[in-house]
Design an enzyme around this catalytic site. Sequence first.
Site, PDB file in Angstrom:
ATOM      1  N   LYS A 266       0.842  -1.215   0.000  1.00 49.02           N
ATOM      2  CA  LYS A 266       0.000   0.000   0.000  1.00 49.02           C
ATOM      3  C   LYS A 266       0.871   1.258   0.000  1.00 49.02           C
ATOM      4  O   LYS A 266       0.662   2.169  -0.794  1.00 49.02           O
ATOM      5  CB  LYS A 266      -0.935   0.021   1.228  1.00 49.02           C
ATOM      6  CG  LYS A 266      -1.880  -1.171   1.321  1.00 49.02           C
ATOM      7  CD  LYS A 266      -2.810  -1.067   2.520  1.00 49.02           C
ATOM      8  CE  LYS A 266      -2.152  -1.086   3.882  1.00 49.02           C
ATOM      9  NZ  LYS A 266      -1.484  -2.378   4.210  1.00 49.02           N
TER      10      LYS A 266
ATOM     11  N   ARG B 248     -10.073   1.057   8.240  1.00 52.76           N
ATOM     12  CA  ARG B 248      -9.789  -0.332   8.618  1.00 52.76           C
ATOM     13  C   ARG B 248     -10.925  -0.966   9.401  1.00 52.76           C
ATOM     14  O   ARG B 248     -10.831  -2.149   9.769  1.00 52.76           O
ATOM     15  CB  ARG B 248      -8.542  -0.382   9.497  1.00 52.76           C
ATOM     16  CG  ARG B 248      -7.248  -0.538   8.720  1.00 52.76           C
ATOM     17  CD  ARG B 248      -6.117  -0.071   9.613  1.00 52.76           C
ATOM     18  NE  ARG B 248      -5.001  -0.972   9.642  1.00 52.76           N
ATOM     19  CZ  ARG B 248      -3.799  -0.655   9.123  1.00 52.76           C
ATOM     20  NH1 ARG B 248      -3.594   0.482   8.520  1.00 52.76           N
ATOM     21  NH2 ARG B 248      -2.818  -1.496   9.216  1.00 52.76           N
TER      22      ARG B 248
ATOM     23  N   ARG C 128      12.055  -5.907   5.423  1.00 54.85           N
ATOM     24  CA  ARG C 128      11.992  -4.463   5.666  1.00 54.85           C
ATOM     25  C   ARG C 128      12.494  -4.131   7.072  1.00 54.85           C
ATOM     26  O   ARG C 128      13.284  -3.217   7.256  1.00 54.85           O
ATOM     27  CB  ARG C 128      10.560  -3.947   5.489  1.00 54.85           C
ATOM     28  CG  ARG C 128      10.473  -2.439   5.708  1.00 54.85           C
ATOM     29  CD  ARG C 128       9.068  -1.915   5.509  1.00 54.85           C
ATOM     30  NE  ARG C 128       8.152  -2.499   6.492  1.00 54.85           N
ATOM     31  CZ  ARG C 128       6.864  -2.249   6.516  1.00 54.85           C
ATOM     32  NH1 ARG C 128       6.326  -1.462   5.605  1.00 54.85           N
ATOM     33  NH2 ARG C 128       6.096  -2.805   7.429  1.00 54.85           N
TER      34      ARG C 128
ATOM     35  N   ARG D   5      10.803  -2.983   9.982  1.00 55.25           N
ATOM     36  CA  ARG D   5      10.273  -1.895  10.814  1.00 55.25           C
ATOM     37  C   ARG D   5      10.092  -2.435  12.238  1.00 55.25           C
ATOM     38  O   ARG D   5      10.105  -3.651  12.439  1.00 55.25           O
ATOM     39  CB  ARG D   5       8.920  -1.463  10.207  1.00 55.25           C
ATOM     40  CG  ARG D   5       8.509  -0.044  10.504  1.00 55.25           C
ATOM     41  CD  ARG D   5       7.319   0.362   9.653  1.00 55.25           C
ATOM     42  NE  ARG D   5       6.098  -0.321  10.024  1.00 55.25           N
ATOM     43  CZ  ARG D   5       4.978  -0.319   9.291  1.00 55.25           C
ATOM     44  NH1 ARG D   5       4.945   0.325   8.138  1.00 55.25           N
ATOM     45  NH2 ARG D   5       3.904  -0.976   9.687  1.00 55.25           N
TER      46      ARG D   5
ATOM     47  N   ARG E 226      -0.772  -8.950  13.168  1.00 59.11           N
ATOM     48  CA  ARG E 226      -1.346  -7.918  12.284  1.00 59.11           C
ATOM     49  C   ARG E 226      -2.190  -8.562  11.183  1.00 59.11           C
ATOM     50  O   ARG E 226      -3.248  -8.034  10.800  1.00 59.11           O
ATOM     51  CB  ARG E 226      -0.227  -7.059  11.673  1.00 59.11           C
ATOM     52  CG  ARG E 226       0.326  -6.018  12.653  1.00 59.11           C
ATOM     53  CD  ARG E 226       1.750  -5.590  12.333  1.00 59.11           C
ATOM     54  NE  ARG E 226       1.910  -4.963  11.034  1.00 59.11           N
ATOM     55  CZ  ARG E 226       3.079  -4.913  10.370  1.00 59.11           C
ATOM     56  NH1 ARG E 226       4.170  -5.453  10.899  1.00 59.11           N
ATOM     57  NH2 ARG E 226       3.154  -4.325   9.211  1.00 59.11           N
TER      58      ARG E 226
END
Length: 185
Positions: free
Chosen positions: A13, A88, A127, A129, A140
């Site tokens: 996204k 969401r 990634r 994070r 998640r």
Amino acid sequence: MIIVLFGAPGVGKGTQAAILAEKLNIAHLSTGDAFRAAIKNATPVGVLAKSYVDAGALVPDDVVARIVEETMEAPSFANGCILDGFPRTRAQADALQQLLAAKGLAVTCVVNLNVDDETIIHRLLARGREDDKEDIIRYRLDVYNKETAPLLEFYDGAGLLTSVDGLGTVEDVNERILAAIAVRQ
Ligand code: AP5
Ligand code: MG
């Protein structure tokens, strides 16, 4: 033009929203980025959001509404925007509809990016994070499936939903999204 980029964590996204915002010359609102900035600056919203973001849980709808309303007041949003990671929940979708209706606007289309879970986990671990630890990523994904995915039916019912394959190169996915948006304009 108000485009909602929809999909599970790690589907791309943020990557796609940044490219689309530039190509279409409209603003980009990532509620996740907004929360991370607020947490970094220890603003009141950041203090409220921190424990949820750290755990990979949804920030309460009223806190989300605060950050979205504040951001969308900015003049750069006059041309339209790409919404990335918002709404969401159904309550957030209703709040968005009201916020836009007050300005005489409505959602143009909802683009749902599809990527399988194993690819998502691979991408997010690479990634790295703060919330990209395998147990938090899986949580998640659960939160997405339970609390956010039901919105697909809502937007499909409203005739706004279009689904795009999120696998392949960033450029390929971008072309698919642009094509999907073009038929909805
Ligand atoms: P948020 O920041 O929105 O995180 P997320 O939904 O988990 O999604 P990500 O940002 O991880 O993934 P993405 O889809 O943007 O993918 P990206 O482009 O980065 O939310 C974080 C937290 O904030 C939530 O857990 C919650 O606590 C809170 N929050 C935010 N919004 C909220 C809301 N509305 N309500 C309540 N709480 C909220 O790509 C991922 C990786 O893959 C990158 O490394 C990228 O380079 C790579 N990649 C992208 N595309 C490709 C490709 N085509 N091929 C290979 N790699 C790719
Ligand atoms: Mg993102």
